[in-house]
Design an enzyme around this catalytic site. Structure first.
Site, PDB file in Angstrom:
ATOM      1  N   CYS A 136      46.439  11.318  90.194  1.00 34.99           N
ATOM      2  CA  CYS A 136      46.760  10.678  88.909  1.00 34.99           C
ATOM      3  C   CYS A 136      47.275   9.258  89.162  1.00 34.99           C
ATOM      4  O   CYS A 136      46.961   8.329  88.415  1.00 34.99           O
ATOM      5  CB  CYS A 136      47.833  11.453  88.159  1.00 34.99           C
ATOM      6  SG  CYS A 136      47.541  13.214  88.058  1.00 34.99           S
ATOM      7  N   SER A 187      47.492   2.860  74.794  1.00 30.83           N
ATOM      8  CA  SER A 187      47.071   4.097  74.135  1.00 30.83           C
ATOM      9  C   SER A 187      45.597   4.411  74.458  1.00 30.83           C
ATOM     10  O   SER A 187      45.232   5.569  74.682  1.00 30.83           O
ATOM     11  CB  SER A 187      47.269   3.957  72.624  1.00 30.83           C
ATOM     12  OG  SER A 187      46.615   4.991  71.948  1.00 30.83           O
ATOM     13  N   THR A 247      44.463  17.919  86.795  1.00 31.55           N
ATOM     14  CA  THR A 247      45.180  18.202  88.049  1.00 31.55           C
ATOM     15  C   THR A 247      46.357  19.143  87.828  1.00 31.55           C
ATOM     16  O   THR A 247      46.987  19.577  88.786  1.00 31.55           O
ATOM     17  CB  THR A 247      45.766  16.907  88.659  1.00 31.55           C
ATOM     18  OG1 THR A 247      46.736  16.380  87.752  1.00 31.55           O
ATOM     19  CG2 THR A 247      44.714  15.870  88.958  1.00 31.55           C
ATOM     20  N   HIS A 254      45.447   5.884  77.801  1.00 30.89           N
ATOM     21  CA  HIS A 254      45.936   7.270  77.713  1.00 30.89           C
ATOM     22  C   HIS A 254      44.809   8.168  77.177  1.00 30.89           C
ATOM     23  O   HIS A 254      44.562   9.255  77.696  1.00 30.89           O
ATOM     24  CB  HIS A 254      47.155   7.275  76.786  1.00 30.89           C
ATOM     25  CG  HIS A 254      48.007   8.500  76.853  1.00 30.89           C
ATOM     26  ND1 HIS A 254      49.278   8.535  76.345  1.00 30.89           N
ATOM     27  CD2 HIS A 254      47.780   9.752  77.337  1.00 30.89           C
ATOM     28  CE1 HIS A 254      49.806   9.739  76.527  1.00 30.89           C
ATOM     29  NE2 HIS A 254      48.908  10.499  77.125  1.00 30.89           N
ATOM     30  N   CYS A 285      51.756  12.570  91.108  1.00 31.08           N
ATOM     31  CA  CYS A 285      50.566  13.312  91.560  1.00 31.08           C
ATOM     32  C   CYS A 285      49.626  12.254  92.135  1.00 31.08           C
ATOM     33  O   CYS A 285      49.328  11.256  91.472  1.00 31.08           O
ATOM     34  CB  CYS A 285      49.964  14.047  90.364  1.00 31.08           C
ATOM     35  SG  CYS A 285      48.199  14.046  90.152  1.00 31.08           S
ATOM     36  N   ARG A 330      40.244  13.921  86.914  1.00 34.36           N
ATOM     37  CA  ARG A 330      40.051  15.147  86.150  1.00 34.36           C
ATOM     38  C   ARG A 330      41.365  15.909  86.058  1.00 34.36           C
ATOM     39  O   ARG A 330      42.399  15.418  86.506  1.00 34.36           O
ATOM     40  CB  ARG A 330      38.983  16.016  86.803  1.00 34.36           C
ATOM     41  CG  ARG A 330      39.320  16.457  88.219  1.00 34.36           C
ATOM     42  CD  ARG A 330      38.136  17.215  88.802  1.00 34.36           C
ATOM     43  NE  ARG A 330      38.401  17.701  90.142  1.00 34.36           N
ATOM     44  CZ  ARG A 330      37.476  18.236  90.917  1.00 34.36           C
ATOM     45  NH1 ARG A 330      36.230  18.332  90.501  1.00 34.36           N
ATOM     46  NH2 ARG A 330      37.768  18.676  92.113  1.00 34.36           N
TER      47      ARG A 330
HETATM   48  P1  FAD Z   1      50.621  13.629  77.127  1.00 36.40           P
HETATM   49  O1  FAD Z   1      49.207  13.279  77.368  1.00 36.40           O
HETATM   50  O2  FAD Z   1      51.558  13.752  78.247  1.00 36.40           O
HETATM   51  O3  FAD Z   1      51.200  12.719  75.999  1.00 36.40           O
HETATM   52  C1  FAD Z   1      52.610  12.560  75.787  1.00 36.40           C
HETATM   53  C2  FAD Z   1      52.827  12.080  74.355  1.00 36.40           C
HETATM   54  O4  FAD Z   1      52.234  10.801  74.195  1.00 36.40           O
HETATM   55  C3  FAD Z   1      52.131  12.958  73.307  1.00 36.40           C
HETATM   56  O5  FAD Z   1      52.964  14.005  72.907  1.00 36.40           O
HETATM   57  C4  FAD Z   1      51.857  11.987  72.188  1.00 36.40           C
HETATM   58  O6  FAD Z   1      52.999  11.826  71.390  1.00 36.40           O
HETATM   59  C5  FAD Z   1      51.620  10.690  72.910  1.00 36.40           C
HETATM   60  N1  FAD Z   1      50.184  10.416  73.118  1.00 36.40           N
HETATM   61  C6  FAD Z   1      49.257  11.200  73.715  1.00 36.40           C
HETATM   62  N2  FAD Z   1      48.082  10.568  73.796  1.00 36.40           N
HETATM   63  C7  FAD Z   1      48.257   9.365  73.238  1.00 36.40           C
HETATM   64  C8  FAD Z   1      47.414   8.255  73.018  1.00 36.40           C
HETATM   65  N3  FAD Z   1      46.145   8.253  73.421  1.00 36.40           N
HETATM   66  N4  FAD Z   1      47.937   7.192  72.388  1.00 36.40           N
HETATM   67  C9  FAD Z   1      49.216   7.170  71.967  1.00 36.40           C
HETATM   68  N5  FAD Z   1      50.073   8.175  72.171  1.00 36.40           N
HETATM   69  C10 FAD Z   1      49.597   9.257  72.789  1.00 36.40           C
HETATM   70  N6  FAD Z   1      46.855  14.831  84.321  1.00 36.40           N
HETATM   71  C11 FAD Z   1      45.721  15.340  84.856  1.00 36.40           C
HETATM   72  O7  FAD Z   1      45.468  16.538  84.748  1.00 36.40           O
HETATM   73  N7  FAD Z   1      44.822  14.524  85.512  1.00 36.40           N
HETATM   74  C12 FAD Z   1      45.032  13.195  85.652  1.00 36.40           C
HETATM   75  O8  FAD Z   1      44.226  12.483  86.265  1.00 36.40           O
HETATM   76  C13 FAD Z   1      46.232  12.639  85.094  1.00 36.40           C
HETATM   77  N8  FAD Z   1      46.502  11.314  85.203  1.00 36.40           N
HETATM   78  C14 FAD Z   1      47.671  10.828  84.701  1.00 36.40           C
HETATM   79  C15 FAD Z   1      47.955   9.479  84.849  1.00 36.40           C
HETATM   80  C16 FAD Z   1      49.141   8.967  84.360  1.00 36.40           C
HETATM   81  C17 FAD Z   1      49.421   7.505  84.527  1.00 36.40           C
HETATM   82  C18 FAD Z   1      50.092   9.822  83.733  1.00 36.40           C
HETATM   83  C19 FAD Z   1      51.408   9.292  83.235  1.00 36.40           C
HETATM   84  C20 FAD Z   1      49.810  11.164  83.570  1.00 36.40           C
HETATM   85  C21 FAD Z   1      48.597  11.672  84.046  1.00 36.40           C
HETATM   86  N9  FAD Z   1      48.283  13.021  83.881  1.00 36.40           N
HETATM   87  C22 FAD Z   1      47.131  13.516  84.422  1.00 36.40           C
HETATM   88  C23 FAD Z   1      49.100  13.870  83.016  1.00 36.40           C
HETATM   89  C24 FAD Z   1      48.533  13.876  81.568  1.00 36.40           C
HETATM   90  O9  FAD Z   1      48.296  12.546  81.121  1.00 36.40           O
HETATM   91  C25 FAD Z   1      49.492  14.525  80.562  1.00 36.40           C
HETATM   92  O10 FAD Z   1      50.746  13.913  80.653  1.00 36.40           O
HETATM   93  C26 FAD Z   1      49.626  16.024  80.743  1.00 36.40           C
HETATM   94  O11 FAD Z   1      48.354  16.625  80.744  1.00 36.40           O
HETATM   95  C27 FAD Z   1      50.481  16.630  79.620  1.00 36.40           C
HETATM   96  O12 FAD Z   1      49.838  16.404  78.387  1.00 36.40           O
HETATM   97  P2  FAD Z   1      50.503  16.541  76.973  1.00 36.40           P
HETATM   98  O13 FAD Z   1      49.551  17.261  76.089  1.00 36.40           O
HETATM   99  O14 FAD Z   1      51.877  17.096  77.121  1.00 36.40           O
HETATM  100  O15 FAD Z   1      50.623  15.072  76.358  1.00 36.40           O
END
Ligand code: FAD
Length: 452
Positions: free
Chosen positions: A385, A253, A162, A256, A382, A160
């Site tokens: 995560c 993706s 974090t 993600h 984290c 969830r």
């Molecule tokens: P991010 O989700 O960081 O995305 C970065 C960029 O990737 C976006 O700007 C977009 O260009 C691209 N993108 C986004 N989604 C997709 C997609 N589905 N397909 C293709 N491209 C895409 N946070 C938590 O709160 N809880 C967790 O359990 C958690 N687990 C994580 C696990 C991993 C392995 C990683 C790397 C990160 C995790 N995070 C977690 C952090 C979270 O995924 C985001 O990085 C953070 O919330 C910032 O989000 P953001 O909106 O900046 O975009």
């Protein structure tokens, strides 16, 4: 026909969303029961703390360590300590150490009472087989002989929000998408396979390439968005991308997307301190990006196929020697999931991949890149995560192994380690939950539209 091939865009036009949603509604109760109620599938063993990030130096500004990356919520000092990112990302519940081979021989049935829960016997959670198989798409979780990893309760550490965000999270995602660039990667690949200690690398200039490539991915994604919106039909392709590369991208993706869906579903409202679904979060991260949702469904189809294919081969698997009732219960629950998954026979057609001229070498490249993704997970700053990131990478790695390393016509039976099985079924559960969350959010938005 809505059979999903690696080329298919899962879309409403093909009615695949509804086909897969219907399947999910049918199978989800069995998946939930398996992953939440059985000791075997609710505990995962992994090396969470002992592996350094192999791709960049933890000490520089773009690191994956908690101190520089996790505590990035706005005005963090204004919120209670337990809601701070560094606290939210920590693991909860008992952490049981691997007892090790020697101790196992001395005390084979010693229960881990108080560590894994009152009724969990060691025999249910210990395995010895941690050899690396050349067919693996992931780095085995316990490749180091000295660090066997810890057992973690998946139920007590839900995936969830974090608060993990900022440069570290961005670096990790960029590095993961960078692996999709098959011929040009600047990261070590085969050279790093099988290593037990983490090399420090690459030099600073490589990161510019990483970021440039992430920009290219975004451009491709935008092209894809435009295509989906323009026609909504199946079979569209990324320009300039071969089938295998596209599948690699879709798997990453889709993972993600699933992580984002969980973040948006259990989001912490820092004003009220309540965990609740966050529609804005869903809208911005997923709803406005149809291809991200498409990739989630694509992954569900891919894992459904892998589980259906595996089903007949794990009917005699021994889940927990020494406790017949628990063994039988787990077996019945696995059967319910595998039979459900097999109820849509032609859900995913993997036979198109790795077939043409460069197929075999592409397959090796694909496998190595996926192993690299699993290594990149050690850079996630984290704990929670990292736990879920590692588990899901291992789950996809197992699915790919089942799909592409075992011939449908052959008599050879896929032999999987405990960690692979647990990862596979829990990753399926992640996808299943994500699809349910997406349905809920879509329902809210449809309702809003009707009201207008
Ligand atoms: P991010 O989700 O960081 O995305 C970065 C960029 O990737 C976006 O700007 C977009 O260009 C691209 N993108 C986004 N989604 C997709 C997609 N589905 N397909 C293709 N491209 C895409 N946070 C938590 O709160 N809880 C967790 O359990 C958690 N687990 C994580 C696990 C991993 C392995 C990683 C790397 C990160 C995790 N995070 C977690 C952090 C979270 O995924 C985001 O990085 C953070 O919330 C910032 O989000 P953001 O909106 O900046 O975009």
């Amino acid at each position: 026909s809505c059979v999903i091939s690696p080329k298919t865009i899962v879309s409403d036009a093909c009615a695949s969303y509804s086909t897969l949603d219907a399947l999910n509604q049918k199978v989800k109760p069995a998946v939930d029961a398996l992953t939440r109620e059985t000791d075997f599938f609710s505990h995962y063993r992994l090396n969470l703390f002992n592996k350094a990030c192999p791709f960049w130096n933890d000490e520089d500004a773009m690191c994956g360590n908690q101190a520089c990356a996790v505590a990035t919520l706005d005005n963090e000092e204004d919120i209670p300590e337990i809601w701070r990112a560094s606290e939210l990302g920590k693991l909860e519940g008992p952490l049981a150490k691997h007892p090790g081979r020697k101790l196992q021989k001395e005390r084979p049935q010693r229960p881990l009472q108080g560590l894994l829960g009152e009724n969990v016997g060691e025999s249910c959670v210990v395995e010895y087989d941690d050899e690396c198989d050349e067919r693996d798409y992931c780095v085995p979780e316990d490749e180091s002989a000295t660090a066997k990893g810890d057992y973690v309760s998946l139920v007590q550490n839900p995936e969830r929000f974090t608060g993990y965000t900022g440069d570290s999270a961005k670096m990790v995602w960029d590095a993961i998408y960078r692996e999709n660039c098959f011929q040009k990667s600047s990261f070590p690949h085969s050279a790093s396979l099988g290593m037990t200690s983490a090399p420090k690398g690459p030099a600073a200039h490589d990161f510019r390439a990483v970021l440039q490539d992430a920009g290219r991915q975004q451009m491709l994604e935008q092209q894809f968005n435009n295509q989906v919106q323009a026609s909504g039909s199946a079979g569209l392709e990324y320009e300039d991308e071969c089938l295998e590369k596209r599948v690699f991208y879709r798997v990453v993706s889709g993972m993600h997307t699933s992580i984002s869906a969980h973040i948006c579903w259990e989001f912490l409202n820092q004003t009220t301190g309540e965990w609740q679904p966050n529609l804005q979060c869903y809208y911005h991260r997923l709803h406005t990006h149809p291809e991200r949702l498409s990739n989630l469904y694509f992954n569900y189809a891919l894992l459904t196929r892998a589980i259906a294919k595996l089903g007949p081969h794990i009917q005699d698997y021994t889940y927990c020697t020494g406790d017949r009732d628990q063994d039988a219960d787990t077996k019945a629950k696995v059967l319910a999931v595998t039979q459900g998954a097999a109820s849509v026979p032609e859900i995913f057609d993997e036979s198109l991949m790795f077939k043409n001229g460069e197929g075999p070498s592409l397959k090796e490249d694909f496998r190595n890149r996926f192993r690299n993704v699993s290594r990149i997970m050690d850079c996630v700053g984290c704990d929670k995560c990292r736990l879920w990131g590692k588990l899901q990478t291992a789950g996809y790695g197992t699915a790919l192994k089942v799909l592409f390393e075992f011939d449908n016509e052959s008599e050879e039976v896929p032999v999987l380690k405990r960690t692979e099985l647990v990862a596979l079924f829990n990753t399926y559960s992640r996808l299943s939950n994500s699809m349910a969350h997406v349905r809920y959010f879509r329902g809210l938005l449809d309702g809003e539209k009707k009201e207008k």
